[in-house]
Design an enzyme around this catalytic site. Structure first.
Site, PDB file in Angstrom:
ATOM      1  N   HIS A 485       1.144  -1.319  -0.150  1.00 51.95           N
ATOM      2  CA  HIS A 485       0.193   0.311   0.254  1.00 51.95           C
ATOM      3  C   HIS A 485       0.648   1.291   0.540  1.00 51.95           C
ATOM      4  O   HIS A 485       1.533   1.359   0.522  1.00 51.95           O
ATOM      5  CB  HIS A 485      -0.906   0.193   0.841  1.00 51.95           C
ATOM      6  CG  HIS A 485      -0.336   0.098   2.825  1.00 51.95           C
ATOM      7  ND1 HIS A 485      -0.162   1.690   3.284  1.00 51.95           N
ATOM      8  CD2 HIS A 485       0.195  -1.351   3.376  1.00 51.95           C
ATOM      9  CE1 HIS A 485       0.466   1.167   4.317  1.00 51.95           C
ATOM     10  NE2 HIS A 485       0.698   0.022   4.603  1.00 51.95           N
ATOM     11  N   CYS A 504       2.503  -5.238   6.752  1.00 47.20           N
ATOM     12  CA  CYS A 504       2.228  -4.347   5.683  1.00 47.20           C
ATOM     13  C   CYS A 504       3.659  -4.628   4.563  1.00 47.20           C
ATOM     14  O   CYS A 504       4.221  -4.131   5.536  1.00 47.20           O
ATOM     15  CB  CYS A 504       0.564  -4.179   5.322  1.00 47.20           C
ATOM     16  SG  CYS A 504      -0.907  -5.449   5.386  1.00 47.20           S
TER      17      CYS A 504
END
Length: 591
Positions: A485, A504
């Site tokens: 992301h 992440c």
């Protein structure tokens, strides 16, 4: 290649899935910006290309019949093996070896010295990697000059069976075997694999069989060749004194002679090195000894910068804690780390010419399309407490203007304590609080919640520039809720140590990656910009799933032939410390 029956292939030829690593399950990942900064470093584009390859491929071929066994011949072979062994020497796989040598009529299986040497070198790499102490025991036995003849032959075959078991099982068990503390449980290989080896010996194909057991990729040969000079450097390694104060260019320090030795022996400056103990500072009392300067300048600074590049550090020439620790690492330690990473090559896919690849301790993403590098970007990975797992997946969609559904763990550990201290915190951050996770959940005013009492609240942050996921999210199926992301806080990418997230992968060039992917599904730049301006969450499915590989290698050899090292941010290299104990016999086997 290591060949097995089709029914074995179903169990062994597992699709290289590097799924959740070790015992740290992540309940999703956060985009929090204030976690501890724990690690250093960065992999070059050439290194991403060089890691192409895969460990011994298990090919699907016609089944080989397992020879029938005559119990009397097996017992005879067992007695012969026990008689041949010196007192105190035992074989780990005696039942299997008795059957193998019964078939060969107790004749040598290792008559070709070239094949012996090839296997011994692979065995040396396994011993130095430190992942199973039994390999060190075999290496020790094989370097004893009094073990000859059938005894040596049997020990070679015993070691081969243990090695074949490793090669058979590493695809399925590699995350536990190669990224864990403690040795894995060794067992005998399948009877079909043993039969393959027997057939190779019978057909005169032993050399090809042994070669197939090594990692089958272009990276392996360079790493193997780089081991030898590291292992052979057995002289005491100079040490730079640990200090809170950094050594900066132009300053003077008593450690400069040791630094000169380290750089010379590492090949970063000219000179033979190893003479700092015979040198004195300018103006010293002894005129009979060679005088050297204690000023850190000139070629020393340039050498340190090249050394820092080798470790993926900022090449500023300043010797702080990280650089000092790396300089003090002896060649034998580097060799063991390199040997451990040789075995990790087996977990990488054969073809790395297409897809997105992230080497976690290198903090870098590479995107290849048909062997062409189309994007290279810095990334932020999971912190030591919230590790990014190793995995293979495939990107299946891009989310423009993504909302952030905060994982339960992060609500409990991060956001709830902040909301407890500041009742307006969640409103300012654009969070909506829901009464639960079900479809019928209602919106709750966060100022009315007693966060000390807990509760099953769901938090969602609205899309926008301040959203923790930034403007783009890249989804890929996996059990750990891990994804790539964007982030609103790009200043963190300027840090050299970027183990900062909750698992992440934050991508510095997320906008560029999104443009490439969205252009590929028919979005032009106007559509992308208009969608961003509207602010509504929009999903764009990718027509052809793009492979994504999150892997962990702390050492490799670049295309230029230079070893590269990265800081072991998650502490997965501990096995190498065990491998160092096997250096004396490893050095002999690698000759």
């Amino acid at each position: 290649m290591l060949l097995v029956k089709r029914k074995i292939i179903k169990n062994l030829a597992v699709k290289c899935t590097l799924t959740a690593l070790m015992a740290f399950p992540l309940g999703g990942c956060a985009a929090d910006e204030d976690l501890n900064n724990q690690a250093p470093a960065t992999i070059s584009a050439e290194a991403a290309t060089a890691t192409a390859g895969e460990s011994a491929t298990i090919a699907e071929t016609p089944a080989i019949e397992v020879p029938a066994q005559d119990p009397a011949l097996v017992a005879q072979a067992r007695d012969a093996l026990m008689t041949a062994l010196p007192a105190g020497v035992t074989l780990k796989f005696m039942p299997e070896l008795s059957s193998v040598y019964a078939v060969s009529e107790i004749k040598s299986l290792w008559e070709d010295e070239k094949v012996q040497k090839q296997f011994e070198q692979q065995l040396a790499e396994m011993a130095l990697a430190g992942i199973q102490p039994q390999f060190g025991q075999w290496a020790k036995l094989l370097t004893q000059p009094d073990i000859t003849g059938m005894a040596r032959d049997a020990i070679l075959t015993d070691a081969l069976l243990g090695y074949m078991h490793f090669v058979e099982g590493v695809k399925t068990n590699g995350n536990r075997w190669l990224y864990n503390n403690g040795a894995y449980k060794m067992a005998a290989p399948s009877v079909e694999a043993i039969a393959q080896w027997q057939q190779a010996v019978k057909d005169g194909n032993s050399e090809a069989f042994i070669q197939s057991l090594a990692p089958q990729n272009i990276f392996y040969s360079k790493m193997h060749d780089s081991l030898k000079p590291l292992v052979e450097d057995v002289q005491p390694w100079p040490q730079i004194t640990l200090s809170k104060q950094s050594l900066r260019p132009g300053s003077s320090n008593k450690d400069v002679p040791a630094l000169r030795d380290i750089l010379a022996r590492s090949g970063f400056i000219k000179g033979e090195g190893g003479n700092s103990h015979d040198a004195t500072a300018e103006g010293g009392a002894s005129s009979s000894k060679k005088k050297v300067s204690l000023v850190y300048s000139g070629e020393l600074v340039d050498g340190v910068k090249r050394f820092q590049q080798m470790y993926g550090m900022e090449a500023d020439g300043v010797i702080g804690d990280s650089t000092r620790e790396a300089l003090n690492m002896a060649p034998q330690t580097r060799a063991a780390i390199l040997a451990l990473n040789i075995q990790r090559l087996r977990l990488l896919p054969k073809d790395m010419s297409h897809g997105i690849f992230v080497n976690i301790p290198d903090y870098t993403l590479f995107y290849y399309v048909n062997n062409e590098l189309v994007l290279e970007s810095r990334v932020i990975v999971g912190s030591v407490k919230r590790k990014t797992p190793l995995m293979s997946s495939a990107l299946n969609n891009v989310v423009v203007n993504p909302p952030w559904n905060v994982p339960v763990k992060l609500i409990r550990e991060d956001l709830a304590p902040k909301a407890k201290r500041d009742v307006e915190y969640l409103k300012r951050g654009g969070y909506t609080v829901y009464s639960g996770w079900g479809k019928g959940a209602t919106v709750v005013d966060p100022s009315t919640i007693n966060w000390s009492a807990g509760g099953n609240y769901r938090l969602q942050q609205a899309p926008g520039r301040s959203n923790a996921l930034g403007r783009f999210k890249f989804n890929m199926p996996n059990d750990d809720a891990i994804y790539l992301h964007d982030t609103p806080n790009h200043r963190l990418f300027d840090k050299n140590m970027r183990a900062l997230s909750s698992g992440c992968i934050r991508v510095n060039k997320a906008s560029e990656l999104a443009n490439i992917l969205l252009n590929g599904v028919g979005w032009d730049d106007n559509k992308i910009q208009n969608t961003l301006k509207r602010g509504s969450t929009t999903y764009a499915n990718i027509r052809e799933e793009i492979p994504v590989q999150l892997y962990y290698m702390t050492s490799w050899v670049s295309n230029s032939g230079n070893p590269e090292y990265r800081t072991d941010i998650y502490g997965y290299d501990s096995a190498a410390q065990e491998g160092i104990k096997e250096l004396p016999q490893v050095e002999k086997l690698l000759r």
